[in-house]
Enzyme design. Structure first.
Site, PDB file in Angstrom:
ATOM      1  N   GLY A  27       6.226 -10.350  15.284  1.00 56.98           N
ATOM      2  CA  GLY A  27       5.368 -11.464  15.664  1.00 56.98           C
ATOM      3  C   GLY A  27       5.840 -12.290  16.841  1.00 56.98           C
ATOM      4  N   ASP A  28       5.305 -13.526  16.901  1.00 54.79           N
ATOM      5  CA  ASP A  28       5.502 -14.405  18.047  1.00 54.79           C
ATOM      6  C   ASP A  28       6.964 -14.718  18.335  1.00 54.79           C
ATOM      7  OD1 ASP A  28       2.787 -14.452  17.735  1.00 54.79           O
ATOM      8  OD2 ASP A  28       2.600 -16.610  17.451  1.00 54.79           O
ATOM      9  N   ASN A  69      -5.805 -18.364  12.854  1.00 53.61           N
ATOM     10  CA  ASN A  69      -5.407 -19.411  13.799  1.00 53.61           C
ATOM     11  C   ASN A  69      -6.173 -19.325  15.117  1.00 53.61           C
ATOM     12  OD1 ASN A  69      -4.057 -17.072  14.438  1.00 53.61           O
ATOM     13  ND2 ASN A  69      -2.008 -17.970  14.392  1.00 53.61           N
ATOM     14  N   CYS A  70      -6.642 -18.129  15.474  1.00 48.28           N
ATOM     15  CA  CYS A  70      -7.436 -17.997  16.706  1.00 48.28           C
ATOM     16  C   CYS A  70      -8.803 -18.663  16.565  1.00 48.28           C
ATOM     17  CB  CYS A  70      -7.619 -16.530  17.067  1.00 48.28           C
ATOM     18  SG  CYS A  70      -6.065 -15.672  17.440  1.00 48.28           S
ATOM     19  N   TYR A  83     -23.110   5.028  29.722  1.00 50.32           N
ATOM     20  CA  TYR A  83     -24.010   4.466  30.728  1.00 50.32           C
ATOM     21  C   TYR A  83     -25.450   4.492  30.253  1.00 50.32           C
ATOM     22  CZ  TYR A  83     -27.387   4.578  34.505  1.00 50.32           C
ATOM     23  OH  TYR A  83     -28.494   4.359  35.270  1.00 50.32           O
ATOM     24  N   ARG A 125       0.821  -1.210   0.000  1.00 46.21           N
ATOM     25  CA  ARG A 125       0.000   0.000   0.000  1.00 46.21           C
ATOM     26  C   ARG A 125       0.859   1.265   0.000  1.00 46.21           C
ATOM     27  NH1 ARG A 125      -3.080  -3.245   3.600  1.00 46.21           N
ATOM     28  NH2 ARG A 125      -2.235  -2.186   5.449  1.00 46.21           N
ATOM     29  N   ALA A 171      12.202  -8.057  12.139  1.00 44.50           N
ATOM     30  CA  ALA A 171      11.433  -9.194  12.659  1.00 44.50           C
ATOM     31  C   ALA A 171      10.162  -8.708  13.342  1.00 44.50           C
ATOM     32  CB  ALA A 171      12.277 -10.017  13.631  1.00 44.50           C
TER      33      ALA A 171
END
Length: 554
Positions: free
Chosen positions: A277-278, A41-42, A421, A21, A275
């Site tokens: 991510g996980d 994956n979740c 509320y 983009r 790098a």
């Protein structure tokens, strides 16, 4: 520019899409070792449980779709087997053999791999992991004709998997080595989740290890360290993950316990290599400690920011992470954000902890249920962490508190938050406002607390005052406590003073509200008093099955 991204899914594909983009001229190549480059994956446990019907719903993007919409060259089922950081080239292996791929900038998003502990028999064909779409499809296929299942590991994915298996009609057990399920939760929060697991029919074995999988012809047997034996037609391994970084570490990328170290722009110690991510070590926003955070949200956002940095948009850096997470278990929701006690203790941070049990919306509106909320905050009032369990409204309270942690808010700021509320949605004093008010009372000394873990010292050294009704006391109370309902306390203050005989007074009720009212009366009467944080609800949850050792019936 030629940008190569190794690993897709959340971090890698977010980076590749953002880069496109920002530049139509860049050549962008994504290399993915699996057959899916962008999948949810979740959502895998919910596919196994049948709530997501079609596996195609798990595919966010396909290689063909990414090529058509973004002009990205996606190479699936392709593994990186070597890297030359001087020449800036990768050696790839696919079904056609090896090939070479050059790069100008390289983004690593290898993710994490499932931990496989050294348990004999874990190579059984009945053992499954749940990390990919083929994993989920294979597990769901294995349920045909199955009657029993064991989930090894009671973290977020493990509990989602256990619930999915239970929904499919299997007799399901979970085994957790830590002392309680969802180890990142505090004990008193995790007990509520454990109770819900038991309520929906899932057998819980916590504080115990799986020592062996005995492989049989008709079924396997999972053997536990306490001697228990559990029959299993299906076994799900979900004991955690580790960063998948061996090849990169060997190439000179600096790692800490396997997690790639990056700067605040996502750059590694090797020039032109980034790098996300996980597999990366993220800084904890509260303590500053470095740790991998295997969550999709942070990975997606990091991919975007790293692409920005590579493309010259350097106005934003990678933030510290609060590790905000949420899980559904039966009819309950459990969520957390920020640091827990262990994190704070390890970092040497001094803090207060409060517990409260407000309703999710106005009590006079039908359907109100309790939210069990706890919060840690520093001696300076800064919000450090929060956890909540309840039937409804947990998510939005934890999300508000996640924002508060990110913004550096104090408990005083929570009091002044202008939150939506209306009776079906909340109360004029939202649970977050109430947590702030309670925190302010602790800081200025209006509220002095004692905690469930102090109960034995409290019972030995103080007058324990139970200000609940006689009917509540009959169902169970702390041994040796004096019962004076809070509505009678003003007229019976001399009785309290005589019973205390110079000792401090430790007050409690069901949730901490009535005992706070009593505390203020005791304080004005000149007595040294403190209030049980969260009341009997928190005390019972803290002790779980051991509560009978201190709570006795009349």
């Amino acid at each position: 520019m030629k940008l190569v991204v190794v690993g897709g899914v959340a971090g890698g594909m977010s980076a590749a899409a953002r880069a496109r983009r920002l530049s139509e001229e860049a050549e962008i190549v994504v290399v993915e070792s699996r057959s899916e480059v962008s999948f949810a994956n979740c959502g895998l446990p919910y596919f196994v449980g049948g709530e997501i019907q079609d596996e195609k719903q798990l595919l966010v993007q396909t290689p063909e779709g990414l090529s058509a919409s973004l002009g990205i060259d996606v190479r699936i089922n392709t593994e990186v087997v070597a890297i030359d950081t001087t020449r800036r080239t990768l050696i790839l292996l696919d079904s056609n053999g090896t090939s070479e791929l050059s790069y100008d900038e390289l983004i690593l998003s290898p993710g994490a791999t499932a931990i496989r502990p050294p348990i004999p028999g874990l190579d059984s064909s009945r053992v499954h992991t749940l990390r990919t779409v083929p994993d989920a499809v294979g597990l769901k296929d294995a349920l045909q004709g199955a009657r029993s299942a064991v989930v090894l590991g009671a973290g977020f994915i493990g509990l989602e998997a256990a619930e999915a298996l239970q929904m499919q009609g299997l007799t399901t057990s979970v085994v957790e080595l830590a002392t309680h399920v969802l180890p990142t939760l505090e004990t008193e929060m995790a007990q509520l989740v454990r109770d819900e697991l038991v309520r929906i029919g899932i057998e819980v074995h916590d504080g115990v290890a799986a020592t062996e999988v005995e492989q049989g012809e008709d079924h396997d047997v999972v053997v536990l360290s306490d001697g228990s034996r559990i029959n299993a037609d299906v076994i799900v391994l979900s004991v955690g993950v580790r960063p998948d970084t061996r090849i990169w570490e060997e190439a000179g990328v600096t790692c800490d316990r396997g997690a790639i170290l990056i700067d605040d722009m996502g750059h590694t110690a090797v020039e032109h290599i980034w790098a996300v991510g996980d597999a990366t070590a993220s800084a904890d926003v509260v303590t500053g400690a470095l740790r991998p955070v295997a969550l999709a949200g942070p990975a997606n956002r990091a991919g975007r920011l790293v692409a920005d940095a590579i493309m010259g948009k350097r106005g934003h850096v990678l933030p510290g992470l609060a590790g905000t997470a949420i899980v559904r278990v039966g009819e309950l929701t459990a969520a957390l954000t920020g640091a827990n006690r262990r994190n704070l203790d390890e970092a040497g941070v001094q803090y207060h902890t409060i517990h409260l049990h407000p309703l999710n919306h106005a009590g006079y509106f039908p359907g109100a249920t309790q939210i069990h909320l706890m919060m840690h905050f520093g001696y300076d009032g800064r919000v450090l962490g929060a956890q909540a369990v309840g039937n409804d409204g947990v998510d939005k309270r934890i999300d508000v508190l996640a924002v508060a942690i990110k913004a550096g808010f104090t408990v005083h700021d929570l009091v002044d938050l202008d939150l939506a509320y209306s009776p079906p949605y909340g109360s004029a004093k939202d649970p977050v406002n109430m947590a702030g008010m309670m925190g302010c009372n602790v800081l200025d000394g209006t509220l002095k607390l004692w905690h469930a873990e102090d109960v034995h010292d409290v019972m030995a050294e103080s007058l324990v005052l139970d200000v609940r009704s006689a009917e509540e006391v009959a169902e169970g109370h702390l041994a040796g406590s004096l019962n004076i309902p809070h509505t009678e306390l003003r007229d019976r203050m001399d009785e309290v003073r005589a019973a205390a005989n110079g000792r401090p007074v430790s007050v409690y009720c069901a949730s901490g509200l009535r005992s706070y009212l009593a505390l203020r009366q005791l304080d004005h009467a000149g007595l040294s008093a403190s209030n049980l944080s969260g009341g009997m609800l928190t005390l019972q949850a803290s002790f779980g099955d051991r509560a009978g050792s201190i709570i006795v019936p009349s």
